[in-house]
Design a protein around this motif. Structure first.
Motif, short mmCIF file in Angstrom:
data_model
loop_
_atom_site.label_atom_id
_atom_site.label_comp_id
_atom_site.label_asym_id
_atom_site.label_seq_id
_atom_site.Cartn_x
_atom_site.Cartn_y
_atom_site.Cartn_z
N ARG A 51 0.85 -1.18 0.00
CA ARG A 51 0.00 0.00 0.00
C ARG A 51 0.90 1.23 0.00
O ARG A 51 2.01 1.20 0.51
N ALA A 52 0.40 2.32 -0.57
CA ALA A 52 1.24 3.51 -0.69
C ALA A 52 0.40 4.77 -0.72
O ALA A 52 -0.79 4.75 -1.04
N ALA A 53 1.05 5.88 -0.36
CA ALA A 53 0.42 7.19 -0.41
C ALA A 53 1.48 8.23 -0.70
O ALA A 53 2.68 7.99 -0.52
N ALA A 54 1.03 9.39 -1.17
CA ALA A 54 1.96 10.46 -1.52
C ALA A 54 2.48 11.19 -0.29
O ALA A 54 3.58 11.75 -0.32
N HIS A 55 1.70 11.16 0.80
CA HIS A 55 2.08 11.91 1.99
C HIS A 55 1.81 11.08 3.25
O HIS A 55 1.01 10.14 3.23
N ALA A 56 2.46 11.45 4.33
CA ALA A 56 2.35 10.70 5.58
C ALA A 56 0.93 10.70 6.13
O ALA A 56 0.53 9.76 6.83
N ASP A 57 0.15 11.73 5.82
CA ASP A 57 -1.22 11.75 6.33
C ASP A 57 -2.10 10.72 5.64
O ASP A 57 -3.26 10.51 6.02
N GLY A 58 -1.55 10.04 4.62
CA GLY A 58 -2.29 8.96 3.98
C GLY A 58 -2.21 7.65 4.72
O GLY A 58 -2.94 6.69 4.41
N ILE A 59 -1.35 7.58 5.74
CA ILE A 59 -1.27 6.38 6.57
C ILE A 59 -2.56 6.29 7.38
O ILE A 59 -2.99 7.28 7.99
N PRO A 60 -3.21 5.13 7.43
CA PRO A 60 -4.46 4.99 8.20
C PRO A 60 -4.31 5.51 9.62
O PRO A 60 -3.30 5.25 10.29
N ALA A 61 -5.30 6.25 10.08
CA ALA A 61 -5.23 6.91 11.39
C ALA A 61 -5.02 5.94 12.53
O ALA A 61 -4.40 6.26 13.54
N GLU A 62 -5.55 4.73 12.39
CA GLU A 62 -5.46 3.75 13.47
C GLU A 62 -4.14 2.98 13.48
O GLU A 62 -3.86 2.21 14.41
N ALA A 63 -3.31 3.20 12.47
CA ALA A 63 -2.06 2.43 12.34
C ALA A 63 -1.05 2.82 13.41
O ALA A 63 -0.83 4.00 13.69
N VAL A 64 -0.41 1.80 14.00
CA VAL A 64 0.72 1.99 14.90
C VAL A 64 1.81 1.03 14.44
O VAL A 64 1.94 -0.09 14.94
N PRO A 65 2.60 1.45 13.44
CA PRO A 65 3.61 0.54 12.88
C PRO A 65 4.69 0.21 13.89
O PRO A 65 5.00 1.00 14.78
N ASP A 66 5.26 -0.98 13.74
CA ASP A 66 6.39 -1.36 14.60
C ASP A 66 7.62 -0.51 14.27
O ASP A 66 8.40 -0.17 15.15
N LEU A 67 7.77 -0.20 12.97
CA LEU A 67 9.00 0.47 12.52
C LEU A 67 8.69 1.43 11.38
O LEU A 67 7.92 1.11 10.47
N ILE A 68 9.28 2.61 11.45
CA ILE A 68 9.23 3.57 10.34
C ILE A 68 10.65 3.76 9.83
O ILE A 68 11.55 4.14 10.60
N VAL A 69 10.87 3.46 8.56
CA VAL A 69 12.19 3.57 7.95
C VAL A 69 12.27 4.88 7.18
O VAL A 69 11.48 5.13 6.26
N ILE A 70 13.19 5.74 7.58
CA ILE A 70 13.39 7.03 6.91
C ILE A 70 14.49 6.85 5.86
O ILE A 70 15.67 6.71 6.19
N ALA A 71 14.07 6.83 4.59
CA ALA A 71 15.01 6.56 3.49
C ALA A 71 14.99 7.72 2.49
O ALA A 71 14.69 7.54 1.31
N VAL A 72 15.30 8.91 3.00
CA VAL A 72 15.33 10.10 2.15
C VAL A 72 16.69 10.77 2.27
O VAL A 72 17.49 10.43 3.15
N LYS A 73 16.94 11.74 1.41
CA LYS A 73 18.23 12.43 1.43
C LYS A 73 18.37 13.26 2.71
O LYS A 73 17.38 13.78 3.24
N PRO A 74 19.61 13.39 3.22
CA PRO A 74 19.84 14.14 4.46
C PRO A 74 19.30 15.57 4.42
O PRO A 74 18.87 16.11 5.44
N GLN A 75 19.27 16.18 3.24
CA GLN A 75 18.83 17.57 3.13
C GLN A 75 17.36 17.76 3.52
O GLN A 75 16.95 18.87 3.88
N VAL A 76 16.56 16.71 3.41
CA VAL A 76 15.12 16.85 3.71
C VAL A 76 14.71 16.04 4.94
O VAL A 76 13.52 15.86 5.19
#
Length: 271
Positions: A51-76
Motif C-alpha cells: 500500500r502507498a500514499a503520496a504523503h504521511a497523512d495517507g497512513i491509516p489513522a489507526e495504524a501503529v507501525p512497529d517500525l518507520i524507515v526514513i530513506a530520504v536524502k539528508p537535506q530533507v
C-alpha cells in the motif's frame, strides 16, 4: 493486515531494501506502507503489492507501525521526519539510513520517547551484498534490534557499534568505500589497456579479478595478508608489482589519507 513497517522514501536505496525484504520473505507486502511523493516511484512500490500514499497523512489513522524507515536524502530529513511526530510516543521505532544525520536530530524532532536506530548502508545493498552498520539509542528494545537486524540482513552483512561517534569512520570506510574500489577497477583497466590488452578484455579482467579476489578473501580462513603472500612467488611478477605498490607503504598511506579525508568531511556534514 496490520501495518508493521512504514517506508518513508522509495528512491533507489529505499526500493532496493524493500525489494530485498519482500523477496526474502522478511515481510509480507500487505504489512508495508510506503510514503513517496513521486508518483512513478510510488507505483513501483504498489507493483510489489504494498500500500502507498503520496504523503504521511495517507497512513491509516489507526495504524501503529512497529517500525518507520526514513530513506530520504539528508537535506530533507527534518522536513520529512516531522510528518511522523505523531508516532513518537514510544510504541513505534525509527530506522534512518540517511548519511551524516545523528540520532539526536531524530530525538529532537520526534521527542524523547522515540526509539531510534541509525544505519549506514552502502550501494552494494542494492544487490544484497551491502555492509550495514547500526547504532541504536537506549530506547530501542531487544526485539526491535533483532527485527531490524533480520530486515537489514536481506541487503547484506549487518554489524553494530556502541559509539555513534564512530559512524564518521564507518561512512569513510564502507559507506564511501565502494567508490574507492570502483576507481581501482578503473585504474586497473587503464593499466591493462596500456599493457596492450583490448578495451573490453581489459575491463573484464580488471572487474573479475577484483570480484574474485574479494570473494576469496570473504570466504577464506586466512587473513588478506596471508592470501597476498600465497599469490606472491619470490622474484616473480606479483612481487615486482607489489614492490611498487608497497614501497614505503605507498598504497596503505594513500588509502589512509583518503579515508581520513572522507571521515573529516562526514564530521563537517554532520554539523
Amino acid at each position: 493486515m496490520t501495518i508493521r513497517l512504514v517506508l518513508a522514501g522509495c528512491g533507489n536505496m529505499g526500493y532496493a531494501m524493500l525489494s530485498g525484504w519482500l523477496k526474502s520473505a522478511k515481510l509480507e507486502p500487505q504489512a508495508v506502507f510506503v510514503v513517496e511523493p513521486n508518483a512513478e516511484l510510488r507505483q513501483r512500490a504498489e507493483h510489489l503489492g504494498c500500500r502507498a500514499a503520496a504523503h504521511a497523512d495517507g497512513i491509516p489513522a489507526e495504524a501503529v507501525p512497529d517500525l518507520i524507515v526514513i530513506a530520504v536524502k539528508p537535506q530533507v530529513i527534518r522536513e520529512v521526519t516531522g510528518h511522523y511526530k505523531r508516532f513518537g510516543d514510544g510504541r513505534t521505532s525509527f530506522l534512518s539510513i540517511a548519511a551524516g544525520t545523528p540520532v539526536a536530530t531524530f530525538e529532537e524532532i520526534l521527542g524523547e520517547l522515540a526509539p531510534v536506530i541509525r544505519c549506514m548502508p552502502n550501494t552494494p545493498a542494492a544487490i544484497g551484498k551491502g555492509m550495514m552498520v547500526v547504532f541504536s539509542n537506549p530506547l530501542v528494545s531487544d526485539d526491535v534490534r533483532r527485527f531490524v537486524a533480520e530486515l537489514l540482513s536481506a541487503s547484506g552483512v549487518v554489524t553494530t557499534i556502541d559509539d555513534e561517534g564512530l559512524m564518521d569512520a564507518v561512512t569513510a570506510v564502507s559507506g564511501s568505500g565502494p567508490a574507492y574500489v570502483f576507481h581501482f577497477i578503473e585504474a586497473l583497466t587503464v593499466a591493462a589497456e596500456k599493457a596492450g590488452l583490448p578495451a573490453e578484455t581489459a575491463k573484464l579482467l580488471a572487474m573479475q579479478t577484483v570480484f574474485g579476489a574479494a570473494s576469496l578473501a570473504a570466504e577464506a580462513d586466512e587473513e588478506p595478508g596471508v592470501l597476498r603472500q600465497q599469490v606472491t612467488s619470490p622474484n616473480g611478477t606479483t612481487a615486482a608489482a607489489l614492490a611498487v605498490l608497497m614501497d614505503g607503504d605507498r598504497l596503505t598511506k594513500l588509502v589512509t589519507e583518503a579515508v581520513e579525508a572522507a571521515r573529516l568531511r562526514s564530521i563537517e556534514l554532520g554539523k
